[in-house]
Design a protein around this motif. Structure first.
Motif, PDB file in Angstrom:
ATOM      1  N   LEU A   1       5.994  11.682  19.027  1.00  0.00           N
ATOM      2  CA  LEU A   1       7.093  12.649  19.015  1.00  0.00           C
ATOM      3  C   LEU A   1       7.828  12.632  17.676  1.00  0.00           C
ATOM      4  N   ALA A   2       8.158  11.438  17.189  1.00  0.00           N
ATOM      5  CA  ALA A   2       8.866  11.318  15.915  1.00  0.00           C
ATOM      6  C   ALA A   2       8.018  11.842  14.760  1.00  0.00           C
ATOM      7  N   GLY A   3       6.714  11.578  14.810  1.00  0.00           N
ATOM      8  CA  GLY A   3       5.834  12.053  13.757  1.00  0.00           C
ATOM      9  C   GLY A   3       5.810  13.570  13.669  1.00  0.00           C
ATOM     10  N   VAL A   4       5.770  14.242  14.814  1.00  0.00           N
ATOM     11  CA  VAL A   4       5.762  15.704  14.825  1.00  0.00           C
ATOM     12  C   VAL A   4       7.085  16.259  14.289  1.00  0.00           C
ATOM     13  N   LEU A   5       8.203  15.644  14.673  1.00  0.00           N
ATOM     14  CA  LEU A   5       9.513  16.111  14.213  1.00  0.00           C
ATOM     15  C   LEU A   5       9.670  15.955  12.700  1.00  0.00           C
ATOM     16  N   CYS A   6       9.115  14.903  12.139  1.00  0.00           N
ATOM     17  CA  CYS A   6       9.232  14.664  10.698  1.00  0.00           C
ATOM     18  C   CYS A   6       8.547  15.742   9.869  1.00  0.00           C
TER      19      CYS A   6
ATOM     20  N   LYS B   1       1.413  -2.258  14.071  1.00  0.00           N
ATOM     21  CA  LYS B   1       2.544  -2.753  13.297  1.00  0.00           C
ATOM     22  C   LYS B   1       2.364  -2.468  11.807  1.00  0.00           C
ATOM     23  N   LEU B   2       1.150  -2.567  11.321  1.00  0.00           N
ATOM     24  CA  LEU B   2       0.883  -2.249   9.913  1.00  0.00           C
ATOM     25  C   LEU B   2       1.322  -0.829   9.573  1.00  0.00           C
ATOM     26  N   PHE B   3       0.991   0.106  10.446  1.00  0.00           N
ATOM     27  CA  PHE B   3       1.301   1.499  10.152  1.00  0.00           C
ATOM     28  C   PHE B   3       2.772   1.827  10.425  1.00  0.00           C
ATOM     29  N   ILE B   4       3.374   1.180  11.399  1.00  0.00           N
ATOM     30  CA  ILE B   4       4.789   1.452  11.644  1.00  0.00           C
ATOM     31  C   ILE B   4       5.629   0.868  10.509  1.00  0.00           C
ATOM     32  N   CYS B   5       5.161  -0.219   9.888  1.00  0.00           N
ATOM     33  CA  CYS B   5       5.846  -0.767   8.712  1.00  0.00           C
ATOM     34  C   CYS B   5       5.806   0.233   7.561  1.00  0.00           C
ATOM     35  N   ALA B   6       4.662   0.899   7.397  1.00  0.00           N
ATOM     36  CA  ALA B   6       4.534   1.911   6.347  1.00  0.00           C
ATOM     37  C   ALA B   6       5.489   3.070   6.598  1.00  0.00           C
ATOM     38  N   ALA B   7       5.567   3.504   7.851  1.00  0.00           N
ATOM     39  CA  ALA B   7       6.488   4.593   8.191  1.00  0.00           C
ATOM     40  C   ALA B   7       7.932   4.162   7.978  1.00  0.00           C
ATOM     41  N   PHE B   8       8.242   2.917   8.347  1.00  0.00           N
ATOM     42  CA  PHE B   8       9.597   2.391   8.200  1.00  0.00           C
ATOM     43  C   PHE B   8      10.010   2.390   6.731  1.00  0.00           C
ATOM     44  N   ALA B   9       9.124   1.918   5.868  1.00  0.00           N
ATOM     45  CA  ALA B   9       9.436   1.876   4.433  1.00  0.00           C
ATOM     46  C   ALA B   9       9.635   3.279   3.882  1.00  0.00           C
ATOM     47  N   THR B  10       8.861   4.231   4.379  1.00  0.00           N
ATOM     48  CA  THR B  10       8.941   5.597   3.869  1.00  0.00           C
ATOM     49  C   THR B  10      10.228   6.292   4.287  1.00  0.00           C
TER      50      THR B  10
ATOM     51  N   ALA C   1       0.823  -1.219   0.000  1.00  0.00           N
ATOM     52  CA  ALA C   1       0.000   0.000   0.000  1.00  0.00           C
ATOM     53  C   ALA C   1       0.851   1.261   0.000  1.00  0.00           C
ATOM     54  N   ILE C   2       1.962   1.231   0.730  1.00  0.00           N
ATOM     55  CA  ILE C   2       2.778   2.438   0.840  1.00  0.00           C
ATOM     56  C   ILE C   2       3.463   2.758  -0.476  1.00  0.00           C
ATOM     57  N   LEU C   3       3.638   1.764  -1.352  1.00  0.00           N
ATOM     58  CA  LEU C   3       4.195   2.029  -2.682  1.00  0.00           C
ATOM     59  C   LEU C   3       3.330   3.030  -3.437  1.00  0.00           C
ATOM     60  N   TYR C   4       2.028   2.930  -3.260  1.00  0.00           N
ATOM     61  CA  TYR C   4       1.085   3.830  -3.920  1.00  0.00           C
ATOM     62  C   TYR C   4       0.972   5.152  -3.160  1.00  0.00           C
ATOM     63  N   ILE C   5       0.826   5.068  -1.852  1.00  0.00           N
ATOM     64  CA  ILE C   5       0.518   6.251  -1.049  1.00  0.00           C
ATOM     65  C   ILE C   5       1.650   7.269  -1.075  1.00  0.00           C
ATOM     66  N   MET C   6       2.896   6.833  -0.928  1.00  0.00           N
ATOM     67  CA  MET C   6       4.004   7.778  -0.846  1.00  0.00           C
ATOM     68  C   MET C   6       4.269   8.488  -2.165  1.00  0.00           C
ATOM     69  N   ASN C   7       3.670   8.005  -3.270  1.00  0.00           N
ATOM     70  CA  ASN C   7       3.835   8.643  -4.567  1.00  0.00           C
ATOM     71  C   ASN C   7       2.651   9.514  -4.959  1.00  0.00           C
TER      72      ASN C   7
ATOM     73  N   ARG D   1       6.455  11.904   0.701  1.00  0.00           N
ATOM     74  CA  ARG D   1       7.252  11.171   1.696  1.00  0.00           C
ATOM     75  C   ARG D   1       6.932  11.637   3.116  1.00  0.00           C
ATOM     76  N   VAL D   2       6.867  12.940   3.305  1.00  0.00           N
ATOM     77  CA  VAL D   2       6.720  13.484   4.657  1.00  0.00           C
ATOM     78  C   VAL D   2       5.387  13.095   5.279  1.00  0.00           C
ATOM     79  N   LYS D   3       4.291  13.353   4.581  1.00  0.00           N
ATOM     80  CA  LYS D   3       2.977  13.058   5.154  1.00  0.00           C
ATOM     81  C   LYS D   3       2.761  11.555   5.328  1.00  0.00           C
ATOM     82  N   SER D   4       3.326  10.744   4.428  1.00  0.00           N
ATOM     83  CA  SER D   4       3.203   9.283   4.576  1.00  0.00           C
ATOM     84  C   SER D   4       3.909   8.806   5.828  1.00  0.00           C
ATOM     85  N   CYS D   5       5.109   9.345   6.057  1.00  0.00           N
ATOM     86  CA  CYS D   5       5.867   8.964   7.248  1.00  0.00           C
ATOM     87  C   CYS D   5       5.184   9.452   8.521  1.00  0.00           C
ATOM     88  N   VAL D   6       4.762  10.712   8.503  1.00  0.00           N
ATOM     89  CA  VAL D   6       4.094  11.288   9.677  1.00  0.00           C
ATOM     90  C   VAL D   6       2.804  10.534   9.976  1.00  0.00           C
TER      91      VAL D   6
END
Length: 509
Positions: A450-455, A385-394, A336-342, A348-353
């Motif tokens: 915290l990490a999401g806000v910093l990103c 875990k699903l969402f942290i995997c998406a953030a990790f990939a991003t 899913a993140i392959l599509y969303i981050m593009n 990249r930023v909003k997908s990670c956040v």
């Protein structure tokens, strides 16, 4: 023109890039077979008894321990590490392995910047397999830990430099896919590890199999990989850079002809602190800001990812099925993140956040779930875990696009130290549950938020050429929204895997 312009002209992801990507995917798959090997190799059985019925299994007078379950034969059983303090030593082998990966992340990235991506990634692939194979023949735990630490050291090179090499050989619109797909390969590697362990049920046989596989993987990687033209360009070797680019164009079915490449200005870059050294990451204001935020983000993603795997991984009595299920839950996230981050509105930023914040909400909400609702806790943990995997990939993709070419390997190596430190700290954070119930989920929620806000403070890189010097980061930091606005006005839709397949199929036309 710059290198990205050449890729757009000759095929951003043609047949040549498919070859390199296949080698990167293979390396990421092998990394998955090594990273969590201690789940099986160092397993401590729950059910055991003493051969002499007058004693318990862990009594000092017990002549021999009998293991009641049909468990995988682990080194913990072979070296009598199933009682007392030795249990902690067997279980902490994973932390020591990740420590090796962390040390390697610090050094190997710089080697790739100095000697080139191609020779270093090949050496790391071969040596990782070799030390993994040698660890199978260790006679005691001390020797085994030393060999596993070296295995982890060289494993970091496969992960970091393999990703950098591949991202530097594709066009800007394809880097999102390249950065996210290794996560899928990693998950498949963990599943393969579990299946092989299930059938062999012997840690030595398992380790020998994957050690040999790692060595053999060096052969196809030698033919699939090529030195990065960006690395040659950064070193001032324009002719070799052109030769590689012409080879890529010819393989993709295009004639590049004579080109004039934009060479980074060494004089101006040195004034801004662009030396390929650790000092450049500290003296340059933009690099310092990026590195600090990335350190927090990578530590958070790693600690939450591995922490949720440990906390929510036991979904049944069968250890092997549990590991397979926990790795396969990453597949929909990585796809899913392959599509969303593009998507221009996400980037990249909003997908990670988004991945970090939503994961933190799921984790933090577990605090309010009563103890008896175990299914709800498991479901929320898996959702986290699903969402942290998406953030990790991003963040893998984003980090590779943020750092300029001269320090890209070094920058990724430094922030990967935080990644591995998070992996080391994850089991310790999970142990907070023994002090206060579900306290570890609260920690995951707080650090994720915290990490999401910093990103949010990082520049967007979607569709932007890879920077060749810190000056380009300074400029892009002031124009964060321009790329996104231009993409939204264009008729381009987000990249799909089918686009890559179509482009790869049409290179000869």
């Amino acid at each position: 023109m710059d290198v990205d312009d050449v890729y757009i002209r000759t095929g951003e992801f043609g047949y040549f890039q498919w070859k390199v990507f296949s080698g990167c995917f293979l390396g990421a798959w092998f990394a998955g077979t090594q990273m969590v090997q201690n789940i099986f190799a160092g397993s401590v059985p729950n059910n055991m008894s003493c051969l002499d019925s007058h004693f318990n299994a862990c009594d000092a007078g017990c002549p021999s321990i009998v293991y009641l379950d049909d468990e995988l034969k682990s080194f913990a059983m072979e070296w009598n590490m199933t009682c007392g303090p030795s249990i902690a030593a067997a279980q902490n082998t994973q932390a020591l392995f990740v420590l090796g990966v962390m040390i390697g992340s610090f050094f190997v990235g710089g080697l790739g910047d100095k000697f080139g991506r191609f020779p270093v990634v090949l050496a790391c692939q071969f040596l990782c397999g070799l030390f993994g194979l040698l660890s199978s023949f260790a006679l005691n735990w001390n020797v085994y830990v030393g060999l596993r630490l070296m295995t982890g050291f060289f494993l970091s090179g496969i992960i970091i430099i393999g990703f950098v090499l591949t991202s530097e050989l594709v066009g800007p619109s394809k880097r999102g896919v390249i950065g996210a797909m290794p996560g899928l390969a990693f998950a498949l590697g963990i599943s393969t590890l579990s299946l092989v362990s299930w059938f062999t049920k012997d840690w030595k046989v398992m380790s020998i199999i994957f050690g040999i596989v790692g060595i053999v993987c060096t052969i196809p990687c030698y033919w699939l990989f090529v030195e990065s033209p960006r690395w040659y360009l950064g070193k001032g070797n324009v002719e070799k850079c052109k030769l590689i680019l012409k080879k890529i164009a010819k393989t993709n079915g295009h004639d590049l002809g004579d080109i004039e490449l934009k060479v980074p200005s060494k004089g101006d870059a040195s004034k801004k602190g662009s030396k390929t050294s650790m000092l450049s990451l500290l003296t340059n204001g933009t690099l310092r800001k990026i590195t600090a935020i990335q350190l927090v983000s990578w530590f958070t993603c790693s600690s939450v990812y591995y922490g949720l795997t440990i906390a929510a991984g036991n979904m049944g009595d069968n250890r092997y099925i549990s590991v397979i299920l926990n790795s396969m839950v990453e597949v929909p996230s990585n796809i899913a993140i392959l599509y969303i981050m593009n998507i221009p509105r996400c980037g990249r930023v909003k997908s990670c956040v988004g991945g970090l914040i939503i994961s933190s909400i799921f984790c933090g909400s577990i605090w309010f779930i009563p103890d008896k609702h175990t299914l709800a806790v498991t479901g929320l943990a898996c959702a986290g875990k699903l969402f942290i995997c998406a953030a990790f990939a991003t963040i893998y993709v984003h980090a590779g696009e943020l750092y300029p070419t001269p320090v890209r390997n070094l920058g990724l190596g430094v922030i990967s130290v935080a990644n591995r430190l998070g992996g080391v700290m994850a089991p310790l954070i999970v142990n907070l549950n023994n002090i206060y119930h579900n306290a570890h989920f609260v920690v995951f929620g707080v650090v994720g938020c915290l990490a999401g806000v910093l990103c949010l403070l990082l520049p967007e890189t979607l569709g932007r050429p890879l920077p060749e010097s810190p000056e380009e980061i300074y400029q892009s930091s002031k124009e964060v929204k321009i790329v996104s606005l231009e993409l939204e006005k264009s008729d381009k839709r987000p990249l799909l895997l089918s686009d890559m397949l179509d482009e790869g199929a049409d290179v000869d036309t």
